[in-house]
Design a protein around this motif. Structure first.
Motif, PDB file in Angstrom:
ATOM      1  N   LYS A   1       0.837  -1.204   0.000  1.00 17.24           N
ATOM      2  CA  LYS A   1       0.000   0.000   0.000  1.00 17.24           C
ATOM      3  C   LYS A   1       0.873   1.256   0.000  1.00 17.24           C
ATOM      4  CE  LYS A   1      -3.210   2.607   2.811  1.00 17.24           C
ATOM      5  NZ  LYS A   1      -3.840   2.749   4.111  1.00 17.24           N
ATOM      6  N   PHE A   2       1.891   1.285   0.862  1.00 20.45           N
ATOM      7  CA  PHE A   2       2.724   2.487   0.955  1.00 20.45           C
ATOM      8  C   PHE A   2       3.699   2.624  -0.207  1.00 20.45           C
ATOM      9  CE2 PHE A   2       0.987   2.639   5.163  1.00 20.45           C
ATOM     10  CZ  PHE A   2       0.906   3.994   5.415  1.00 20.45           C
ATOM     11  N   GLU A   3       4.138   1.514  -0.764  1.00 23.16           N
ATOM     12  CA  GLU A   3       5.013   1.581  -1.935  1.00 23.16           C
ATOM     13  C   GLU A   3       4.234   2.070  -3.153  1.00 23.16           C
ATOM     14  OE1 GLU A   3       8.170   1.327  -2.265  1.00 23.16           O
ATOM     15  OE2 GLU A   3       8.820   0.376  -0.434  1.00 23.16           O
ATOM     16  N   GLY A   4       2.940   1.772  -3.179  1.00 22.66           N
ATOM     17  CA  GLY A   4       2.079   2.302  -4.230  1.00 22.66           C
ATOM     18  C   GLY A   4       1.938   1.437  -5.466  1.00 22.66           C
ATOM     19  N   SER A   5       2.476   0.224  -5.443  1.00 17.75           N
ATOM     20  CA  SER A   5       2.363  -0.641  -6.617  1.00 17.75           C
ATOM     21  C   SER A   5       2.326  -2.101  -6.190  1.00 17.75           C
ATOM     22  CB  SER A   5       3.549  -0.430  -7.558  1.00 17.75           C
ATOM     23  OG  SER A   5       3.546  -1.410  -8.577  1.00 17.75           O
ATOM     24  N   GLU A   6       1.420  -2.839  -6.781  1.00 20.72           N
ATOM     25  CA  GLU A   6       1.316  -4.270  -6.510  1.00 20.72           C
ATOM     26  C   GLU A   6       2.607  -5.000  -6.897  1.00 20.72           C
ATOM     27  OE1 GLU A   6      -0.267  -7.602  -4.955  1.00 20.72           O
ATOM     28  OE2 GLU A   6      -1.217  -5.632  -4.842  1.00 20.72           O
ATOM     29  N   ALA A   7       3.384  -4.397  -7.772  1.00 22.90           N
ATOM     30  CA  ALA A   7       4.638  -5.011  -8.219  1.00 22.90           C
ATOM     31  C   ALA A   7       5.614  -5.237  -7.063  1.00 22.90           C
ATOM     32  CB  ALA A   7       5.293  -4.140  -9.289  1.00 22.90           C
ATOM     33  N   PHE A   8       5.474  -4.495  -5.972  1.00 18.57           N
ATOM     34  CA  PHE A   8       6.380  -4.635  -4.841  1.00 18.57           C
ATOM     35  C   PHE A   8       6.107  -5.888  -4.005  1.00 18.57           C
ATOM     36  CE2 PHE A   8       7.043  -0.109  -5.613  1.00 18.57           C
ATOM     37  CZ  PHE A   8       8.425  -0.038  -5.507  1.00 18.57           C
ATOM     38  N   ARG A   9       4.902  -6.457  -4.137  1.00 14.79           N
ATOM     39  CA  ARG A   9       4.521  -7.579  -3.271  1.00 14.79           C
ATOM     40  C   ARG A   9       5.574  -8.696  -3.289  1.00 14.79           C
ATOM     41  NH1 ARG A   9       0.254  -8.566  -0.596  1.00 14.79           N
ATOM     42  NH2 ARG A   9      -0.964  -7.020  -1.748  1.00 14.79           N
ATOM     43  N   GLU A  10       6.080  -9.021  -4.449  1.00 14.59           N
ATOM     44  CA  GLU A  10       7.010 -10.154  -4.569  1.00 14.59           C
ATOM     45  C   GLU A  10       8.404  -9.870  -4.027  1.00 14.59           C
ATOM     46  OE1 GLU A  10       5.816 -13.136  -5.291  1.00 14.59           O
ATOM     47  OE2 GLU A  10       3.898 -12.076  -5.429  1.00 14.59           O
ATOM     48  N   VAL A  11       8.680  -8.631  -3.686  1.00 17.70           N
ATOM     49  CA  VAL A  11      10.019  -8.321  -3.159  1.00 17.70           C
ATOM     50  C   VAL A  11       9.987  -7.816  -1.722  1.00 17.70           C
ATOM     51  CG1 VAL A  11      11.023  -7.942  -5.428  1.00 17.70           C
ATOM     52  CG2 VAL A  11      10.016  -6.003  -4.189  1.00 17.70           C
ATOM     53  N   VAL A  12       8.824  -7.870  -1.078  1.00 19.13           N
ATOM     54  CA  VAL A  12       8.733  -7.501   0.341  1.00 19.13           C
ATOM     55  C   VAL A  12       9.193  -8.695   1.170  1.00 19.13           C
ATOM     56  CG1 VAL A  12       7.202  -6.871   2.250  1.00 19.13           C
ATOM     57  CG2 VAL A  12       6.838  -5.870  -0.017  1.00 19.13           C
ATOM     58  N   TRP A  13      10.207  -8.477   1.970  1.00 15.48           N
ATOM     59  CA  TRP A  13      10.701  -9.510   2.872  1.00 15.48           C
ATOM     60  C   TRP A  13      10.221  -9.208   4.285  1.00 15.48           C
ATOM     61  CZ3 TRP A  13      16.313 -11.480   1.981  1.00 15.48           C
ATOM     62  CH2 TRP A  13      16.511 -11.751   0.629  1.00 15.48           C
ATOM     63  N   VAL A  14       9.690 -10.219   4.964  1.00 16.49           N
ATOM     64  CA  VAL A  14       9.280 -10.080   6.358  1.00 16.49           C
ATOM     65  C   VAL A  14      10.015 -11.158   7.156  1.00 16.49           C
ATOM     66  CG1 VAL A  14       7.372 -10.156   8.007  1.00 16.49           C
ATOM     67  CG2 VAL A  14       7.005  -9.179   5.720  1.00 16.49           C
ATOM     68  N   LEU A  15      10.790 -10.727   8.139  1.00 19.73           N
ATOM     69  CA  LEU A  15      11.495 -11.650   9.021  1.00 19.73           C
ATOM     70  C   LEU A  15      10.898 -11.516  10.412  1.00 19.73           C
ATOM     71  CD1 LEU A  15      13.786 -13.613   9.783  1.00 19.73           C
ATOM     72  CD2 LEU A  15      15.236 -11.597  10.134  1.00 19.73           C
ATOM     73  N   ILE A  16      10.366 -12.612  10.919  1.00 19.65           N
ATOM     74  CA  ILE A  16       9.818 -12.622  12.273  1.00 19.65           C
ATOM     75  C   ILE A  16      10.787 -13.410  13.143  1.00 19.65           C
ATOM     76  CG2 ILE A  16       7.922 -13.375  13.746  1.00 19.65           C
ATOM     77  CD1 ILE A  16       6.057 -12.941  11.333  1.00 19.65           C
ATOM     78  N   GLU A  17      11.357 -12.716  14.116  1.00 18.57           N
ATOM     79  CA  GLU A  17      12.305 -13.341  15.030  1.00 18.57           C
ATOM     80  C   GLU A  17      11.643 -13.507  16.390  1.00 18.57           C
ATOM     81  OE1 GLU A  17      16.619 -11.971  14.468  1.00 18.57           O
ATOM     82  OE2 GLU A  17      15.391 -10.191  14.072  1.00 18.57           O
ATOM     83  N   GLU A  18      11.795 -14.677  16.960  1.00 16.65           N
ATOM     84  CA  GLU A  18      11.272 -14.906  18.299  1.00 16.65           C
ATOM     85  C   GLU A  18      12.445 -14.962  19.273  1.00 16.65           C
ATOM     86  OE1 GLU A  18       7.268 -17.194  18.385  1.00 16.65           O
ATOM     87  OE2 GLU A  18       8.696 -18.363  17.202  1.00 16.65           O
ATOM     88  N   LEU A  19      12.360 -14.152  20.297  1.00 15.90           N
ATOM     89  CA  LEU A  19      13.425 -14.061  21.280  1.00 15.90           C
ATOM     90  C   LEU A  19      12.965 -14.682  22.594  1.00 15.90           C
ATOM     91  CD1 LEU A  19      14.425 -10.370  20.548  1.00 15.90           C
ATOM     92  CD2 LEU A  19      15.408 -12.452  19.583  1.00 15.90           C
ATOM     93  N   HIS A  20      13.846 -15.461  23.182  1.00 17.73           N
ATOM     94  CA  HIS A  20      13.536 -16.104  24.454  1.00 17.73           C
ATOM     95  C   HIS A  20      13.266 -15.035  25.513  1.00 17.73           C
ATOM     96  CE1 HIS A  20      13.994 -18.533  28.076  1.00 17.73           C
ATOM     97  NE2 HIS A  20      13.655 -19.553  27.295  1.00 17.73           N
ATOM     98  N   THR A  21      12.379 -15.326  26.418  1.00 10.57           N
ATOM     99  CA  THR A  21      11.970 -14.335  27.420  1.00 10.57           C
ATOM    100  C   THR A  21      13.108 -13.855  28.301  1.00 10.57           C
ATOM    101  OG1 THR A  21      11.273 -16.100  28.918  1.00 10.57           O
ATOM    102  CG2 THR A  21       9.574 -15.112  27.537  1.00 10.57           C
ATOM    103  N   ASP A  22      14.172 -14.655  28.471  1.00  7.81           N
ATOM    104  CA  ASP A  22      15.248 -14.186  29.342  1.00  7.81           C
ATOM    105  C   ASP A  22      16.074 -13.072  28.704  1.00  7.81           C
ATOM    106  OD1 ASP A  22      16.833 -15.548  27.516  1.00  7.81           O
ATOM    107  OD2 ASP A  22      17.677 -16.944  28.974  1.00  7.81           O
ATOM    108  N   GLY A  23      15.802 -12.753  27.440  1.00 11.82           N
ATOM    109  CA  GLY A  23      16.489 -11.649  26.783  1.00 11.82           C
ATOM    110  C   GLY A  23      15.717 -10.343  26.819  1.00 11.82           C
ATOM    111  N   TRP A  24      14.508 -10.370  27.326  1.00 11.73           N
ATOM    112  CA  TRP A  24      13.660  -9.174  27.342  1.00 11.73           C
ATOM    113  C   TRP A  24      13.702  -8.513  28.710  1.00 11.73           C
ATOM    114  CZ3 TRP A  24      10.485  -7.403  23.318  1.00 11.73           C
ATOM    115  CH2 TRP A  24      10.441  -8.227  22.192  1.00 11.73           C
ATOM    116  N   HIS A  25      13.816  -7.202  28.703  1.00 13.67           N
ATOM    117  CA  HIS A  25      13.748  -6.418  29.939  1.00 13.67           C
ATOM    118  C   HIS A  25      12.910  -5.183  29.652  1.00 13.67           C
ATOM    119  CE1 HIS A  25      17.214  -8.991  30.516  1.00 13.67           C
ATOM    120  NE2 HIS A  25      16.989  -8.860  31.809  1.00 13.67           N
ATOM    121  N   ILE A  26      12.015  -4.877  30.542  1.00 11.18           N
ATOM    122  CA  ILE A  26      11.184  -3.689  30.411  1.00 11.18           C
ATOM    123  C   ILE A  26      11.255  -2.942  31.730  1.00 11.18           C
ATOM    124  CG2 ILE A  26       8.848  -2.796  30.059  1.00 11.18           C
ATOM    125  CD1 ILE A  26       8.318  -5.196  28.268  1.00 11.18           C
TER     126      ILE A  26
END
Length: 99
Positions: free
Chosen positions: A31-56
């Motif tokens: 949507k933000f790129e403005g062209s359906e042509a971008f769909r095939e080159v969008v990379w999404v990396l989902i990383e899961e981090l163990h809870t012992d690495g998170w601090h808030i």
């Protein structure tokens, strides 16, 4: 090529939810790129981090089981702020650092 990197607490989302998230993020990028042509080159990396690495707030975060405790502390801090500061300086005066 757009690259979206998402970091999550390990074990919160199912594989199906992560796939749906990646699809939705791809849709947003197209949507933000403005062209359906971008769909095939969008990379999404989902990383899961163990809870012992998170601090808030300087404290270890235990994932969803400690979410309400964390939110309760945030609410308690919010309630100590005097007025409605709109700048960093005003916030520092309204809620000074505790020693």
């Amino acid at each position: 090529m757009p690259f979206v990197n998402v970091k999550l607490v390990d074990g919160v989302f199912t594989p199906e939810e992560k796939h749906a998230m990646a699809k939705a993020l791809t849709d947003v990028m197209v949507k933000f790129e403005g062209s359906e042509a971008f769909r095939e080159v969008v990379w999404v990396l989902i990383e899961e981090l163990h809870t012992d690495g998170w601090h808030i707030g300087g404290r270890p975060f235990e994932g969803p089981k400690s979410l309400m405790d964390t939110l309760g502390k945030a609410k308690a801090v919010y309630e100590t702020i005097n007025g409605r500061p709109t700048t960093r300086e005003e916030l520092a005066q309204a809620a000074p650092v505790r020693s």
